[in-house]
Design a protein around this motif. Structure first.
Motif, mmCIF file in Angstrom:
data_model
loop_
_atom_site.group_PDB
_atom_site.id
_atom_site.type_symbol
_atom_site.label_atom_id
_atom_site.label_comp_id
_atom_site.label_asym_id
_atom_site.label_seq_id
_atom_site.Cartn_x
_atom_site.Cartn_y
_atom_site.Cartn_z
ATOM 1 N N LYS A 173 0.854 -1.189 0.000
ATOM 2 C CA LYS A 173 0.000 0.000 0.000
ATOM 3 C C LYS A 173 0.886 1.233 0.000
ATOM 4 O O LYS A 173 1.910 1.280 0.667
ATOM 5 N N GLN A 174 0.478 2.234 -0.751
ATOM 6 C CA GLN A 174 1.295 3.422 -0.911
ATOM 7 C C GLN A 174 1.042 4.426 0.213
ATOM 8 O O GLN A 174 -0.041 4.507 0.781
ATOM 9 N N ASN A 175 2.094 5.212 0.512
ATOM 10 C CA ASN A 175 2.001 6.338 1.438
ATOM 11 C C ASN A 175 1.569 5.943 2.848
ATOM 12 O O ASN A 175 0.919 6.726 3.548
ATOM 13 N N SER A 231 6.438 -3.911 5.043
ATOM 14 C CA SER A 231 6.748 -2.901 4.021
ATOM 15 C C SER A 231 6.785 -1.482 4.579
ATOM 16 O O SER A 231 7.345 -0.585 3.953
ATOM 17 N N HIS A 232 6.185 -1.247 5.750
ATOM 18 C CA HIS A 232 6.214 0.114 6.290
ATOM 19 C C HIS A 232 6.541 0.131 7.789
ATOM 20 O O HIS A 232 6.121 1.026 8.516
#
Length: 555
Positions: free
Chosen positions: A215-217, A308-309
């Motif tokens: 997922k972005q941002n 991922s984040h």
């Protein structure tokens, strides 16, 4: 061009939309999936005519299912568009399934999404070109040339309805007739659906984007904010320098250190190393294993979205006071090194070790480590963690993963079309890549041996293994639940300098006692931090190899 195409088109008899859909269903369902049907035939409990009847029923089920779907989605205005897309997707997918035994899964899609042009070039071969010409381009030419008859809507819709009902009844009838057989086969072999093109790619892609696509941002989540050194750096002892080598596609069963009959570890076997013979990977592809091993999450609880984040192992070591550096000779760190130093390999080393297509021999890592260490000021007392990411045994072009001086096993498979080589040739090429890795790892240890500014340590483990034709499988990336040991059983070894060993003798002795114990990538996060004298609540002690080593360190 139209002057050439139009006469050819005019010579081809127009066909109805129903005929077009049926031809497409036969091509996609029957022609492209022969590996799936071979697998089904090997799993059927029948012999003789009944076995062929069961196989024929399976072919009809797949074709009829596709034909039913086409009645719903394909009309004259979009039939050629959809057909072209399906022919391309199905054609290329079928190449990997039929030629390399690859099972298409969301993990394979993730691996594909994170590949690069260099890895794609590595898959190119004469066999691939011929497959593309005859099983992708030729069908596309047929679709472009064939004419679909114009039909009145109501009769056409009625015909589509009848075809759809007949297809549905055929699928339902055959599944009912052989229900017990299909239920038993697919219950025990859930991966079979990953062999049916092109639905395997479509379904796996949708699953990947629904569950796994980053997922972005998303905000970065801090991890290990309490990290600190339990032995602050002092002038009494030299600072620690650990080199962690992340291998590529090396499997434990091909290491003579683990009992392999061929001598693939002639140099490491002469060094005072600790070899761990029973280690498993977190995944069967780099895109999964590398983020997982650095995440601090065990494989059974691994969440790639969270990884991922969220900060990982390298961030925790950095926060505790280590200078962390990543040196890459592969396709990147998959996000794990985004917040630490990424060493840029000097151009003169690339000129020395890299081919024109961009692939570099792993000895570039040896020279890069030398250059990096030479650049550290003599007064710098910062402890350091250096991660080296190998090209290793990355396939299918195994013959390109070793220099001529480290290719003792002949004859070899000097091609990336590995399915066309004999088993002996293929294994020789793969084993040569292991011999070269043995030389690279030994050379790295020799560099650390000569360093007098630090207590030096060395830890090597591969990201995953590799199949070289066993069980009809090649390469890697199989779903973990059904992946063979060749893809999950990985090599791992450690080496420590005399000074490191003297200062941490109880730890080293304890590690040596675990050489045959069942270990995995899960142990990397807490055990490496423990070796670096880092303390943090993020360290899961059940996976800490040093948990048994609580003896007071020698002062």
């Amino acid at each position: 061009m139209s002057n050439i195409i139009n006469p050819i088109r005019n010579k081809i008899k127009p066909i109805s939309l129903s005929q077009f859909n049926l031809l497409l269903a036969i091509w996609l369902g029957a022609i492209l999936n022969f590996a799936f049907f071979q697998k089904i035939q090997s799993l059927t409990p029948y012999q003789g005519p009944k076995a062929y009847l069961f196989l024929m029923a399976t072919v009809l089920v797949i074709v009829a299912a596709y034909n039913f779907i086409f009645q719903l989605i394909q009309w004259k205005w979009n039939a050629k568009i959809f057909a072209s897309i399906l022919l391309v997707v199905g054609g290329f997918t079928a190449y990997f399934v039929n030629s390399l035994g690859v099972v298409i899964s969301p993990e394979q899609v993730q691996n594909m999404m994170q590949t690069d042009a260099r890895e794609v070039r590595g898959l190119m071969s004469l066999r691939f070109v011929l497959w593309t010409v005859f099983l992708v381009i030729c069908p596309l030419i047929f679709v472009a040339l064939v004419r679909i008859k114009p039909e009145v809507f109501l009769p056409k819709a009625t015909k589509k309805l009848i075809n759809g009902i007949v297809s549905l009844l055929l699928v339902g009838g055959l599944l009912f007739l052989f229900y017990v057989d299909y239920a038993a086969i697919f219950r025990e072999h859930r991966d079979l659906k990953g062999m049916i093109s092109p639905q395997n790619t479509i379904a796996s892609t949708l699953s990947y984007y629904h569950k796994s696509a980053p997922k972005q941002n998303l905000p970065l989540i801090a991890y290990g904010e309490d990290a600190h050194l339990d032995q602050p750096v002092s002038t009494q002892h030299k600072p620690k320098l650990m080199v962690l080598v992340v291998g590529e596609t090396a499997r434990a069963e091909s290491f003579s250190l683990n009992g392999y009959a061929k001598n693939t570890n002639p140099e490491l076997s002469k060094l005072d190393i600790i070899n761990f013979s029973n280690v498993s990977s977190c995944g069967t592809a780099t895109a999964v294993s590398v983020p997982c091993m650095f995440s601090g999450m065990p494989r059974k609880d691994y969440d790639d979205q969270l990884a991922s984040h969220r900060e990982g192992l390298l961030d925790v070591a950095k926060r505790a006071g280590y200078k962390v550096t990543w040196i890459d000779n592969n396709s990147g760190c998959k996000g794990t090194c985004n917040r630490v130093e990424q060493y840029q390999i000097p151009q003169q080393l690339k000129d020395k070790w890299c081919a024109k297509d961009g692939d570099c021999y792993d000895e570039i890592l040896v020279d890069s480590l030398k250059a990096y260490l030479a650049g550290i000021p003599a007064t710098d007392q910062t402890p350091r963690l250096i991660v080296l990411h190998q090209m290793g045994s990355h396939g299918p072009a195994y013959y390109q993963r070793s220099t001529a001086a480290f290719q003792p096993f002949k004859p070899s498979c000097d091609s990336n079309a590995i399915q066309g080589c004999s088993s002996t040739e293929l294994l020789n090429s793969y084993d040569n890549s292991i011999v070269y890795t043995d030389h690279v790892l030994s050379s790295l240890i020799q560099v650390l041996k000569t360093n007098t500014s630090y207590q030096t340590g060395f830890w090597y483990l591969s990201d995953h293994g590799e199949s070289t034709g066993e069980h009809g499988l090649y390469l890697h990336g199989s779903p973990y639940a059904i992946a063979p040991a060749q893809q999950t059983h990985i090599p791992m070894l450690m080496w420590f300098s005399p000074e490191w060993s003297q200062q941490n003798s109880a730890q080293i002795a304890c590690l040596a006692k675990q050489k045959s114990q069942e270990l995995s990538h899960d142990h990397l996060f807490p055990s490496l931090l423990g070796l670096l004298d880092v303390q943090s609540q993020t360290m899961d002690e059940q996976y800490n190899m040093l948990q048994q080593c609580q003896s007071k360190k020698k002062l």
